[in-house]
Write an enzyme that holds these catalytic residues in place. Structure first.
Site, PDB file in Angstrom:
ATOM      1  N   CYS A 137       0.832  -1.207   0.000  1.00 33.45           N
ATOM      2  CA  CYS A 137       0.000   0.000   0.000  1.00 33.45           C
ATOM      3  C   CYS A 137       0.866   1.257   0.000  1.00 33.45           C
ATOM      4  O   CYS A 137       0.417   2.313  -0.431  1.00 33.45           O
ATOM      5  CB  CYS A 137      -0.954   0.001   1.192  1.00 33.45           C
ATOM      6  SG  CYS A 137      -0.139   0.081   2.781  1.00 33.45           S
ATOM      7  N   HIS A 152      -1.329   1.133   7.654  1.00 26.84           N
ATOM      8  CA  HIS A 152      -1.804   1.075   6.272  1.00 26.84           C
ATOM      9  C   HIS A 152      -1.869   2.478   5.700  1.00 26.84           C
ATOM     10  O   HIS A 152      -2.250   3.433   6.383  1.00 26.84           O
ATOM     11  CB  HIS A 152      -3.187   0.434   6.208  1.00 26.84           C
ATOM     12  CG  HIS A 152      -3.761   0.417   4.818  1.00 26.84           C
ATOM     13  ND1 HIS A 152      -3.185  -0.317   3.801  1.00 26.84           N
ATOM     14  CD2 HIS A 152      -4.816   1.055   4.273  1.00 26.84           C
ATOM     15  CE1 HIS A 152      -3.886  -0.133   2.703  1.00 26.84           C
ATOM     16  NE2 HIS A 152      -4.874   0.696   2.968  1.00 26.84           N
TER      17      HIS A 152
END
Length: 849
Positions: free
Chosen positions: A454, A843
């Site tokens: 990510c 994330h």
């Protein structure tokens, strides 16, 4: 005979005498009796069977009824008619309620006596209708168990065709209403036995008529996915799982996870309730179904559901490990949930306090199964402690408790973790699904998380949202297929033109990943961005040198012209204009043109007032948090010390698989007006002002002045002298705790204005010994958003007319006649957010227009 029997029941004779009289009555059944006597006897025996005061009376009634029905079949056939059966099922018998299990037992007994009579077919038809009505009334487990016995012996009574499908669905729903409030082992065992009988009935129906299976399973899912707070379906539904063919798992999970009509909230409920089924003692394959659904959700990237369910249910699953009868299935599910939840230690730390107690219990309970189970459990714990090794204080007591048990090797642990990650839980339909479904309602294409990527996906989406940069990249003439810029161009072209919902950028990952980034590990997105921009810049610089050495030979990267037929983004208003694709003839690379700026660092000796200045290029500004979190309106200290400003702050790793990784979201939904208070929340302009504010160098940080030839107190200033086309701001949200020797995340809320202005200095009259200060940053329409991790902002080119007007009216400030200050406006283009509370995991996701 009826009077003898009735007198016998009400007499005070001893049991042996009563048995002798009953034997005489039964033997008399062989003799001829009148129709009236038969009917009277049948009524009496029926009353004894259904309303008998004790088991002896009911036994007498059954024996006499059986004898006379066998020897007087026509009379019994007229007595036990379809009308009588209908009355029993709809109205009961005397004071006996129609839902009493004794009614079903009596009908079952009589059907055995009439099985060879033609009239029984009419009774079967009546029962087919009535049993459907009965299950729609949600009978208790005891009555359902008796129905199972009746319908198993007389399958002709089971509804057929559409009614059969409806019967199965309603029986499934009836099971969902089963609840046991007993606390005694005998009562619990009886309840489990009743449920098992009902589920066995469904299994038999599914085998006889396979067309009823799928509707039944759809009904199961509709029940367990219900979000009605007033309805809590029974875990007795778990008894059905063992009867579902295992080979149907793939088909059913695919149907569930790819159905766009199934909302995330419903799927979350369904998964939570399936995990609850682990508590059902006799259910088989529940763990198989739970893990199949978890993998199916991971394959279609429903990571929000996986996170929510894991955090909600991990403690319950762990608690099942205490019960040997469900322990193995619970460990299978627990291992999958913990090993796949790799972006944060939160789930593991929820169960850490219970690990030692469980280990001690397994050592001392004396069960052979516990001895075999313990190594499996400790292997899981070792893997999790390796994954989140930054918490030794939490793990010391666990390590002490399991120190004598086998420990897996590091390579084995890495292998287990890699194959357990959510991105590894793909299946055959997941990749096909991404190709089949079109773009989302936003019109954007997402990027598939390739295993903690990510950090890359969010940067790619952010660069793609930089309109001018994207246009220039797409219009370049590039001959070298192995060049990184060529791969970026192909990636941008695919994102601009594909109709897929998501794209897997594997080639670009291999080409752009820094050599020191471990495959599959979480990384820092700002570190990746700097590496990527540096690579692109150096690549183009090298080509410029080669081009200058070989005149008249076209460069593989031609930034001085555009291709009339070149690829461009299909979005509205993206037709290239001369201003947008003007030749870059100043020798700067595309990266320098789009993201490059210049910063002057000046140090003024406060003894002799002489200034030493150094000009340096930058592609991003790293903004530290002021230790006192001063706001925009708060007065600044005369000179914040160097140590607090540095504060060992840094960036953060991220790469977990969260929903729609790398996808672009509209920032407007996260921007709300800043509250009007005397002390407004910290904002991005505040951090920029702090970055540009003068600093006092003193004591240990004193400045060595060449003119004074000694250490002196000095003032350091930073001035932006050349504004980039796109301004990249990186918030340093992590500080080093010297006391605990750990990095901590700064959770201070920071508001993000949609429009801000950056003070840019332009030279006027040169001088060497003068004082200059930075102008406070101006903000238009401040609005708030979530915490920022990285922000990419375009200049006035994106809104040319509006921004030109602003620039024409920009305030020109002259400080001491030396440098003028121009307030350059920037419009918020996109931003990258970091989600997580730790510097070791989290994330990244991006917001864009």
């Amino acid at each position: 005979m009826d009077k003898i029997l009735e007198g016998l029941v009400s007499s005070d004779h001893s049991v042996p005498v009563k048995k002798a009289i009953v034997k005489m009555v039964v033997e008399a059944a062989e003799k001829e009796v009148t129709e009236e006597q038969c009917q009277s006897l049948f009524n009496l025996t029926t009353r004894l069977v259904l309303l008998g005061e004790d088991a002896f009376q009911r036994q007498i009634g059954l024996q006499v009824l059986d004898a006379y029905a066998r020897y007087h079949r026509p009379e019994f056939e007229r007595f036990f008619s379809k009308d009588f059966v209908l009355t029993l099922l709809q109205q009961g018998y005397g004071q006996l309620d129609r839902k009493d299990p004794a009614i079903i037992d009596y009908i079952h007994c009589c059907l055995r006596l009439l099985i060879s009579c033609p009239s029984v077919l009419e009774i079967f038809s009546v029962i087919q209708v009535e049993v459907l009505r009965m299950v729609c009334e949600r009978p208790e487990p005891a009555l359902c168990a008796r129905l199972n016995t009746l319908l198993s012996d007389f399958v002709q009574c089971i509804p057929r065709d559409k009614s059969g499908i409806l019967f199965c669905q309603q029986l499934v729903r009836t099971i969902s209403y089963f609840h046991c409030f007993a606390s005694q082992e005998r009562e619990l065992s009886e309840y489990v036995g009743q449920v098992t009988k009902v589920s066995t009935l469904l299994q038999n129906i599914w085998k006889a008529d396979p067309a009823t299976l799928l509707p039944s399973l759809q009904e199961v899912f509709a029940i367990i996915s219900s979000t009605d707070p007033s309805f809590d379906p029974s875990i007795a539904l778990a008894s059905l799982v063992q009867h579902i063919p295992v080979h149907m798992i793939t088909v059913l999970i695919k149907s569930l996870t790819t159905d766009h009509n199934v909302k995330d909230a419903s799927m979350t409920k369904a998964l939570c309730r399936m995990i609850d089924w682990l508590s059902w003692p006799l259910a088989q394959h529940v763990d198989t179904w739970v893990i199949a659904l978890l993998k199916g959700l991971a394959a279609v990237q429903k990571f929000t559901i996986l996170i929510d369910v894991t955090l909600l249910k991990i403690e319950l699953v762990f608690s099942r490990l205490w019960y040997p009868i469900v322990r193995q299935g619970a460990l299978t599910v627990l291992s999958h949930m913990l090993l796949s939840f790799q972006h944060s230690p939160e789930a593991f730390h929820l169960v850490v306090p219970r690990v030692v107690d469980l280990v001690q219990s397994l050592r001392t309970d004396g069960l052979p199964s516990s001895k075999a189970f313990l190594p499996q459990f400790t292997e899981l714990i070792h893997c999790m402690m390796y994954q989140y090794s930054g918490f030794p204080d939490l793990y010391d007591h666990i390590l002490e408790a399991i120190k004598d048990l086998p420990k897996p090797g590091e390579e084995e642990i890495k292998l287990i973790l890699n194959k357990s990650a959510w991105t590894s839980q793909s299946n055959s339909f997941a990749s096909g699904l991404l190709r089949q479904i079109g773009k989302s309602e936003t019109g954007k294409t997402g990027l598939v998380n390739l295993g903690n990527t990510c950090y890359m996906n969010s940067i790619i989406q952010t660069l793609f949202m930089a309109t001018d940069f994207r246009r220039h990249v797409l219009s370049l003439h590039i001959n070298g297929s192995n060049m990184l810029m060529k791969k970026l161009q192909m990636l941008f072209a695919f994102l601009a033109h594909t109709q897929r919902a998501a794209y897997a950028p594997r080639n670009f990952l291999e080409a752009s990943r820094p050599p020191w980034f471990n495959v599959g590990s979480q990384q820092d997105c700002s570190e990746y961005l700097r590496f990527l921009l540096d690579r692109l810049h150096e690549e183009e610089k090298t080509l410029q040198v080669l081009e200058s050495a070989k005149p008249k030979v076209a460069s593989p990267v031609d930034t001085s012209s555009t291709d009339p037929t070149g690829q461009t983004s299909p979005e509205e208003g993206e037709e290239s204009s001369p201003a947008e694709t003007k030749p870059l003839k100043d020798g700067r690379t595309l990266i320098e043109t789009m993201f490059g700026g210049n910063l002057i660092t000046g140090i003024r000796c406060m003894q002799c007032n002489c200034i030493s200045e150094k000009e340096e290029p930058f592609t991003d500004l790293s903004l530290a948090f002021c230790p006192s979190a001063t706001s925009q309106d708060s007065p600044k200290p005369e000179g914040p010390s160097e140590e607090p400003k540095g504060l060992c702050q840094g960036s953060v790793n991220g790469g977990s698989e969260i929903p729609d990784p790398g996808s672009v979201k509209v920032p407007a939904s996260n921007v709300i007006p800043m509250p009007a208070t005397n002390e407004p929340p910290l904002s991005v302009p505040d951090l920029v002002n702090y970055f540009l504010a003068p600093e006092i160098l003193d004591e240990e940080n004193a400045y060595f002045c060449d003119k004074c030839s000694s250490l002196q107190r000095a003032e350091r200033t930073m001035k932006v002298v050349s504004a980039p086309e796109y301004l990249i701001l990186t918030l340093l949200r992590f500080s080093y705790d010297a006391k605990c020797h750990v990095r901590r995340k700064i959770l201070e809320n920071v508001t993000i204005p949609p429009l801000m202005r950056l003070p840019v200095y332009t030279p006027s009259t040169p001088t060497h010994c003068s004082s200059s200060t930075s102008s406070p940053l101006q903000v238009d329409s401040p609005e708030s958003s979530e915490n920022l991790a990285k922000k990419l902002k375009p200049s006035q080119k994106d809104e040319e007319e509006e921004e030109n007007d602003r620039i024409d009216g920009a305030e020109q400030i002259t400080r001491g006649g030396e440098m003028s200050v121009q307030s350059v406006p920037y419009v918020l283009s996109s931003l990258v957010m970091h989600s997580g509370i730790s510097s070791e995991s989290g994330h990244y996701y991006s917001y864009g227009p």
